[in-house]
Design a protein around this motif. Structure first.
Motif, PDB file in Angstrom:
ATOM      1  N   ARG A  79       0.834  -1.212   0.000  1.00  0.00           N
ATOM      2  CA  ARG A  79       0.000   0.000   0.000  1.00  0.00           C
ATOM      3  C   ARG A  79       0.864   1.256   0.000  1.00  0.00           C
ATOM      4  NH1 ARG A  79      -4.380   1.353   4.668  1.00  0.00           N
ATOM      5  NH2 ARG A  79      -2.456   2.009   5.714  1.00  0.00           N
ATOM      6  N   THR A 121      -4.644 -14.475   2.160  1.00  0.00           N
ATOM      7  CA  THR A 121      -5.871 -14.167   2.885  1.00  0.00           C
ATOM      8  C   THR A 121      -5.655 -13.011   3.853  1.00  0.00           C
ATOM      9  OG1 THR A 121      -6.664 -16.445   2.720  1.00  0.00           O
ATOM     10  CG2 THR A 121      -7.610 -15.097   4.468  1.00  0.00           C
ATOM     11  N   ARG A 124      -4.959  -9.691   1.754  1.00  0.00           N
ATOM     12  CA  ARG A 124      -6.187  -9.167   1.149  1.00  0.00           C
ATOM     13  C   ARG A 124      -7.108  -8.542   2.203  1.00  0.00           C
ATOM     14  NH1 ARG A 124      -8.324  -9.585  -3.571  1.00  0.00           N
ATOM     15  NH2 ARG A 124      -7.159 -11.431  -4.249  1.00  0.00           N
ATOM     16  N   GLY A 125      -7.247  -9.237   3.327  1.00  0.00           N
ATOM     17  CA  GLY A 125      -8.101  -8.697   4.374  1.00  0.00           C
ATOM     18  C   GLY A 125      -7.620  -7.347   4.870  1.00  0.00           C
ATOM     19  N   LEU A 127      -5.686  -5.147   3.253  1.00  0.00           N
ATOM     20  CA  LEU A 127      -5.809  -4.121   2.217  1.00  0.00           C
ATOM     21  C   LEU A 127      -7.252  -3.710   1.979  1.00  0.00           C
ATOM     22  CD1 LEU A 127      -3.185  -5.391  -0.396  1.00  0.00           C
ATOM     23  CD2 LEU A 127      -2.975  -3.429   1.143  1.00  0.00           C
ATOM     24  N   SER A 128      -8.189  -4.590   2.300  1.00  0.00           N
ATOM     25  CA  SER A 128      -9.609  -4.252   2.116  1.00  0.00           C
ATOM     26  C   SER A 128     -10.177  -3.468   3.293  1.00  0.00           C
ATOM     27  CB  SER A 128     -10.424  -5.534   1.911  1.00  0.00           C
ATOM     28  OG  SER A 128     -10.428  -6.321   3.094  1.00  0.00           O
ATOM     29  N   GLY A 129      -9.342  -3.197   4.300  1.00  0.00           N
ATOM     30  CA  GLY A 129      -9.778  -2.394   5.433  1.00  0.00           C
ATOM     31  C   GLY A 129     -10.363  -3.182   6.582  1.00  0.00           C
ATOM     32  N   LYS A 130     -10.277  -4.501   6.507  1.00  0.00           N
ATOM     33  CA  LYS A 130     -10.851  -5.338   7.557  1.00  0.00           C
ATOM     34  C   LYS A 130      -9.861  -5.516   8.716  1.00  0.00           C
ATOM     35  CE  LYS A 130     -13.512  -8.127   4.263  1.00  0.00           C
ATOM     36  NZ  LYS A 130     -13.688  -9.497   3.697  1.00  0.00           N
ATOM     37  N   ARG A 152      -5.233   1.188  -7.158  1.00  0.00           N
ATOM     38  CA  ARG A 152      -5.594  -0.223  -7.201  1.00  0.00           C
ATOM     39  C   ARG A 152      -4.406  -1.120  -6.883  1.00  0.00           C
ATOM     40  NH1 ARG A 152      -8.986  -3.398 -11.870  1.00  0.00           N
ATOM     41  NH2 ARG A 152      -8.308  -5.513 -11.354  1.00  0.00           N
ATOM     42  N   ASP A 154      -3.575  -5.249  -6.882  1.00  0.00           N
ATOM     43  CA  ASP A 154      -3.977  -6.614  -7.205  1.00  0.00           C
ATOM     44  C   ASP A 154      -2.976  -7.570  -6.586  1.00  0.00           C
ATOM     45  OD1 ASP A 154      -6.172  -5.848  -8.699  1.00  0.00           O
ATOM     46  OD2 ASP A 154      -5.042  -5.759 -10.575  1.00  0.00           O
ATOM     47  N   ASP A 173      -5.651 -12.272  -7.602  1.00  0.00           N
ATOM     48  CA  ASP A 173      -6.144 -11.473  -8.721  1.00  0.00           C
ATOM     49  C   ASP A 173      -5.359 -11.760  -9.991  1.00  0.00           C
ATOM     50  OD1 ASP A 173      -7.990  -9.945  -7.054  1.00  0.00           O
ATOM     51  OD2 ASP A 173      -6.194  -8.974  -6.244  1.00  0.00           O
ATOM     52  N   ARG A 202     -15.854 -17.454  -8.238  1.00  0.00           N
ATOM     53  CA  ARG A 202     -15.362 -16.138  -8.674  1.00  0.00           C
ATOM     54  C   ARG A 202     -14.824 -16.225 -10.083  1.00  0.00           C
ATOM     55  NH1 ARG A 202      -9.577 -15.563  -7.378  1.00  0.00           N
ATOM     56  NH2 ARG A 202      -9.906 -13.395  -6.801  1.00  0.00           N
TER      57      ARG A 202
END
Length: 320
Positions: A79, A121, A124-125, A127-130, A152, A154, A173, A202
């Protein structure tokens, strides 16, 4: 439409060495600047330095090695790079070879697939803000990242064999391949990716193929180029196994003989500019969404000018 990108053909010792290649991406039809794992100038820092010098281009790591950093640190680095460059990042990760794992971790991953699943996992979590809550066999995380807006990102997974290709279909991705001939991509990697994606409900991820390539010239020995580009990979058990699955059996061969087999099997693309365009078209027809041009062989044998000349000529032909 298949994109064409550029791989740094050497390990930079100073960040300014990246600038001609970043400029090539900015000023030509090349899509992205890639770098593999580097033990000199770390790819994230090198790309950030190039951005600071005025070349803010999309970047890709193909691939950084999981044992070097916790997935939280990986998410933070990725990021940070996207925020620094203002451009998209394809963050490719891979477990590396068993000896590399043993040298850093004390023992290799008993299941590289499980380790890679946990790693992606968590990344991704985050980076998605979780807030990630995961107690894994290899990686655990109970944390979140400070919220921020970034270009973005990926997630890529280094893929050689069907198991990792299926996992990429489930969790990544993009699948990032190295030394994989087009027929192997078409018959083995792509179907396995589709199988994994269907299992996860997906869409099938993109496929970014890093392809070693060099133009035919009177002063060049193609087998020398292959060895100069890939000698370490040609000795690694997981690459030998992948190439055998692709119909290129180099086990027990001396390097020049193994190189000849790789040329015959199109694991290394070599020829006139028309022949190279035709061979790269085979990668596109095999399902590669992005072809990353790797001129390491020409660079190592004939120097930086020869590699850049090849790269410019190939890019002009394939992106016209």
């Amino acid at each position: 439409m298949t994109a064409y990108s550029v791989l740094m053909p050497f390990l930079p010792r100073r960040p300014e060495q990246l600038l001609p290649y970043a400029a090539l991406v900015e000023w030509t039809g090349a899509d992205r600047l890639w770098q593999g794992q580097a033990m000199l100038v770390e790819p994230f820092q090198g790309f950030a330095a190039a951005a600071g010098a005025g070349f803010r281009v999309p970047t890709g790591t193909g691939v950084t090695l999981m044992p070097l950093r916790h997935p939280y640190e990986a998410a933070h680095q990725v990021r940070s790079l996207a925020m620094t460059t203002g451009e998209s990042v394809v963050a490719g990760f891979g477990p590396g070879g068993r000896e590399f794992q043993r040298s850093l971790l004390g023992a290799p991953y008993a299941s590289p697939l499980t380790a890679a699943r946990e790693y992606l996992t968590i990344v991704r979590g985050l980076l998605s803000g979780k807030t990630v809550e995961l107690d894994g066999e290899y990686f655990s995380c109970h944390a979140g990242m400070v919220p921020a807006v970034a270009p973005r990102i990926d997630l890529g997974l280094g893929v050689l064999r069907p198991g990792m290709a299926r996992l990429a279909g489930e969790v990544a991705d993009a699948a990032v391949t190295w030394l994989t001939p087009p027929a192997y991509l078409r018959d083995t990697v792509r179907p396995a990716m589709a199988e994994g994606a269907e299992r996860a409900g997906r869409a099938t991820p993109r496929l970014s193929a890093v392809v070693p390539v060099a133009l035919e010239r009177p002063d060049r020995d193609p087998t020398e180029l292959v060895v100069a580009s890939n000698s370490r990979h040609m000795r690694a058990p997981h690459y030998i196994d992948m190439l055998r699955k692709a119909g290129i059996d180099i086990a027990g061969e001396e390097l020049p003989a193994a190189a000849k087999r790789m040329l015959e099997g199109d694991a290394f693309v070599h020829g006139t500019i028309d022949a190279i365009v035709e061979k790269l078209t085979a990668y596109r027809e095999a399902g590669a969404d992005e072809i990353v041009l790797n001129l390491t062989g020409a660079y190592n044998v004939h120097g930086p000018k020869a590699a850049m000349d090849d790269l410019k000529q190939i890019l002009a032909a394939v992106t016209a």
